[in-house]
Design an enzyme around this catalytic site. Structure first.
Site, mmCIF file in Angstrom:
data_model
loop_
_atom_site.group_PDB
_atom_site.id
_atom_site.type_symbol
_atom_site.label_atom_id
_atom_site.label_comp_id
_atom_site.label_asym_id
_atom_site.label_seq_id
_atom_site.Cartn_x
_atom_site.Cartn_y
_atom_site.Cartn_z
ATOM 1 N N HIS A 165 -3.306 6.153 4.654
ATOM 2 C CA HIS A 165 -1.875 6.335 4.938
ATOM 3 C C HIS A 165 -1.442 7.726 4.463
ATOM 4 C CE1 HIS A 165 -1.655 2.200 5.905
ATOM 5 N NE2 HIS A 165 -0.814 1.750 4.996
ATOM 6 N N CYS A 215 0.817 -1.227 0.000
ATOM 7 C CA CYS A 215 0.000 0.000 0.000
ATOM 8 C C CYS A 215 0.849 1.276 0.000
ATOM 9 C CB CYS A 215 -0.921 -0.007 1.212
ATOM 10 S SG CYS A 215 -0.122 -0.569 2.718
#
Ligand code: A2P
Length: 339
Positions: free
Chosen positions: A245, A132
């Site tokens: 994130h 990710c």
């Protein structure tokens, strides 16, 4: 794409699998074409598929014959064991774990960055979805890499707990409640308290002192950009955020490039939204990351310590673009390339 493809979602009860199902439902796939698979523990359990529900089946008993795409997100050991079985039955496997990412002839793909690595992928192939943190960083950096080349990247990540799975999400919630009730937090997935804290290690530590999560960003950047000479220095940090994130990225280009040109490139880049931060409105995990598809870039500025240095702040939903959405986009590219 024509939506009559048969798709198996492996890890359907997990944090990524749940979002994969919702993205497939959003995109018009029919419940009858989707197999929701998880462990024996979840067999018979219902999972949401848009406004419908699917009954989860046990992966161990599942026959992949007739499945066109198998989207795996149930951990590395499950992929190692079952992805070859699914591919052997003729499915294209799109694997979210790190099980196959570093195998030379298995493509590691971010559709906005290296779609050409999907050439030659067909029934029986395995395609790997990157980590990710790598995905969102490279979506933002690809336009700069194409135009000026990148010599070096320094990145610090601020990664949400959803990246550690559904149990980790519960742990953050429970520890938060415990702290606010003046009780000791109970540790389970994380070695140290995550609520109201920041943990500077994700995944195991390697002999060189870097964590495996950090080294993934090195290996994957070099593989996806097809340039083993790009130097990447990462510090991966877990923060008490549920979804999304954030990354402080500092890069040095090989050639000179003006900041106006960088802004222009990012402003036109597929999958990127530049946020100028007016009125202190910067991209954040909560306001821009969670539940959104794009990669948001903010705090774009020249690095005052380096003539070819650029700083940026990169935010995305780690479960969507960082995992489930990227996998679905790979599947859609493969479908489009057939027509
Ligand atoms: P289950 O809920 O049955 O354990 P997360 O990343 O959120 O922790 O989710 C992991 C996903 O992987 C879950 O859907 C989990 O299913 C699935 N999973 C874990 N181990 C296995 C296994 N041995 N076989 C199939 N699915 C598994």
């Amino acid at each position: 794409m024509d939506n009559v493809r048969k798709i198996a979602v492996v890890g359907a009860t997990g944090a990524v699998g749940e979002v994969m199902l919702s993205i497939l439902a959003e995109r018009g796939h029919q419940a009858a074409d989707i197999s929701a698979l998880a462990s024996e523990r979840s067999a018979g359990k219902e999972v949401e598929f848009g406004d419908r529900r699917l009954i989860t089946k046990d992966l161990a008993d599942f026959n992949f014959a007739g499945i066109d795409y198998a989207l795996f997100s149930a951990g590395g050991s499950v992929s190692e064991r079952y992805a070859p079985i699914a591919a052997g039955s003729g499915a294209v496997v799109i694997d979210n774990t790190s099980a196959f990412r570093y195998v030379d002839d298995i493509p590691l793909v971010v559709p906005e960055v290296n779609p050409h690595h999907l050439d030659g992928v067909g029934p029986g192939s395995i395609v790997a979805n990157p980590n990710c943190s790598t995905i969102q960083m490279l979506v933002a950096l690809a336009p700069i890499q194409r135009e000026a080349g990148i010599d070096r990247i320094n990145v610090a990540t601020y990664q949400s707990v959803s990246g550690a799975g559904a149990e980790a999400l519960r742990e953050l919630a429970e520890q938060t409640i415990a702290r606010l009730s003046f009780k000791e937090p109970v540790l389970n997935k994380f070695a140290q308290p995550i609520a109201f804290n920041v943990l500077p290690q994700i995944d195991t530590l390697q002999d060189n002192g870097y964590s495996r999560e950090e080294m993934k960003m090195v290996w994957e950047t070099q593989k996806i950009f097809e340039d083993p000479s790009i130097r990447v220095n990462a510090t991966a940090v877990r923060v008490p955020v549920f979804y999304g994130h954030s990354e402080a990225v500092h890069l040095e280009t090989r050639d000179d490039i003006a900041m106006e040109r960088v802004r222009e490139l990012l402003g036109n880049a597929e999958g990127v939204v530049v946020v100028d931060g007016e009125d202190m409105m910067h991209p954040t995990a909560v306001t821009h990351g969670a539940g959104e598809d794009p990669v948001y870039v903010g705090r774009l500025r020249r690095d005052i310590s380096h003539p070819r240095g650029i700083n940026m702040w990169v935010v995305a939903d780690n479960i969507r673009k960082g995992a489930a959405l990227n996998a679905v986009q790979i599947m859609e590219r493969l479908e489009r390339s057939k027509v």
